[in-house]
Design an enzyme around this catalytic site. Structure first.
Site, mmCIF file in Angstrom:
data_model
loop_
_atom_site.group_PDB
_atom_site.id
_atom_site.type_symbol
_atom_site.label_atom_id
_atom_site.label_comp_id
_atom_site.label_asym_id
_atom_site.label_seq_id
_atom_site.Cartn_x
_atom_site.Cartn_y
_atom_site.Cartn_z
ATOM 1 N N HIS A 107 -17.738 33.522 34.826
ATOM 2 C CA HIS A 107 -18.632 35.026 34.480
ATOM 3 C C HIS A 107 -20.276 34.509 34.905
ATOM 4 O O HIS A 107 -20.038 33.838 33.416
ATOM 5 C CB HIS A 107 -18.073 36.688 33.569
ATOM 6 C CG HIS A 107 -17.512 35.304 32.428
ATOM 7 N ND1 HIS A 107 -17.029 34.144 32.004
ATOM 8 C CD2 HIS A 107 -18.543 35.038 31.384
ATOM 9 C CE1 HIS A 107 -16.843 34.075 31.004
ATOM 10 N NE2 HIS A 107 -17.945 35.070 30.552
ATOM 11 N N HIS A 109 -23.232 37.441 32.853
ATOM 12 C CA HIS A 109 -23.580 38.307 31.552
ATOM 13 C C HIS A 109 -24.985 38.580 31.572
ATOM 14 O O HIS A 109 -25.297 38.119 32.028
ATOM 15 C CB HIS A 109 -23.733 37.584 30.175
ATOM 16 C CG HIS A 109 -22.540 37.116 29.959
ATOM 17 N ND1 HIS A 109 -21.729 37.848 28.828
ATOM 18 C CD2 HIS A 109 -22.024 35.512 29.984
ATOM 19 C CE1 HIS A 109 -20.858 36.861 28.392
ATOM 20 N NE2 HIS A 109 -21.134 35.948 28.943
HETATM 21 P P1 AMP Z 1 -18.040 33.408 27.661
HETATM 22 O O1 AMP Z 1 -18.622 33.606 25.609
HETATM 23 O O2 AMP Z 1 -19.259 33.756 27.808
HETATM 24 O O3 AMP Z 1 -16.896 32.904 27.757
HETATM 25 O O4 AMP Z 1 -18.232 35.465 27.809
HETATM 26 C C1 AMP Z 1 -17.139 36.184 27.017
HETATM 27 C C2 AMP Z 1 -17.325 37.507 27.359
HETATM 28 O O5 AMP Z 1 -15.915 38.460 27.225
HETATM 29 C C3 AMP Z 1 -17.801 37.869 25.095
HETATM 30 O O6 AMP Z 1 -19.029 38.245 26.062
HETATM 31 C C4 AMP Z 1 -16.778 39.090 25.670
HETATM 32 O O7 AMP Z 1 -17.496 39.928 24.185
HETATM 33 C C5 AMP Z 1 -16.117 39.665 26.272
HETATM 34 N N1 AMP Z 1 -15.004 40.124 25.985
HETATM 35 C C6 AMP Z 1 -14.335 39.496 25.743
HETATM 36 N N2 AMP Z 1 -12.878 39.973 25.203
HETATM 37 C C7 AMP Z 1 -13.262 41.409 26.830
HETATM 38 C C8 AMP Z 1 -12.914 42.801 27.056
HETATM 39 N N3 AMP Z 1 -11.195 43.094 27.172
HETATM 40 N N4 AMP Z 1 -13.031 43.137 27.632
HETATM 41 C C9 AMP Z 1 -14.740 43.332 28.177
HETATM 42 N N5 AMP Z 1 -15.385 41.873 27.894
HETATM 43 C C10 AMP Z 1 -14.693 41.432 27.237
#
Ligand code: AMP
Length: 145
Positions: A107, A109
């Site tokens: 993903h 950001h």
């Molecule tokens: P990463 O650490 O790059 O894998 O990013 C994962 C992201 O997913 C983090 O910024 C979290 O805040 C976000 N995240 C985790 N659970 C959820 C959720 N249920 N809905 C939306 N975002 C989420």
């Protein structure tokens, strides 16, 4: 979790894509989903994922899907910029636990930035109010080209 390994079909984004847990959608088509990060590092933090790929990291991602995903990131970032008028934005993509990745479904950001507001740390932001996220998503959707 290392850079290598099998895709976990029960990772949280896979569950969101299957509709098993809720998310605040910004927009989607057959190939991508953009949704609000529930632990936003700044106001308007959006995540963009492929709906078709099982890539865990950039290393696994099919180039043609990456092309489509990157175009979706740009479309989303343009709408975020028009809606929220940040002074800048950070585009982030983490790979492997040591690289800061916590959810192993590739993903991007999009984190809006303002010079006078500190960005919260990755993995250290409090959970946002869902109604507030829905309001932000509505403003962003209204600016999609
Ligand atoms: P990463 O650490 O790059 O894998 O990013 C994962 C992201 O997913 C983090 O910024 C979290 O805040 C976000 N995240 C985790 N659970 C959820 C959720 N249920 N809905 C939306 N975002 C989420």
């Amino acid at each position: 979790m290392s850079l290598h390994g099998a895709y976990d079909p029960d990772n949280i984004f896979a569950k969101i894509l299957r509709g098993e847990i809720p998310s605040v959608k910004v927009w989607e088509d057959d190939e991508v989903l953009a949704f609000m990060d529930v632990f936003p590092q700044s106001e308007g933090h959006v995540l963009v994922v492929s709906k078709t790929s099982k890539a865990r990291t950039l290393l696994d991602m099919e180039p043609e899907v990456l092309t489509r995903l990157t175009a979706a990131v740009q479309r989303t970032a343009r709408a975020v910029e028009k809606a929220l008028k940040p002074e800048g934005f950070s585009l982030m993509q983490f790979n492997g636990e040591a690289g800061g990745q916590t959810v192993f479904h590739l993903h991007f950001h999009i984190v809006p930035r303002w010079a006078d507001r500190a960005m919260k740390g990755h993995g250290h932001a409090p959970m946002a109010d869902v109604e507030h996220l829905k309001a932000l998503a509505s403003r962003i959707v209204a600016e999609l080209d």
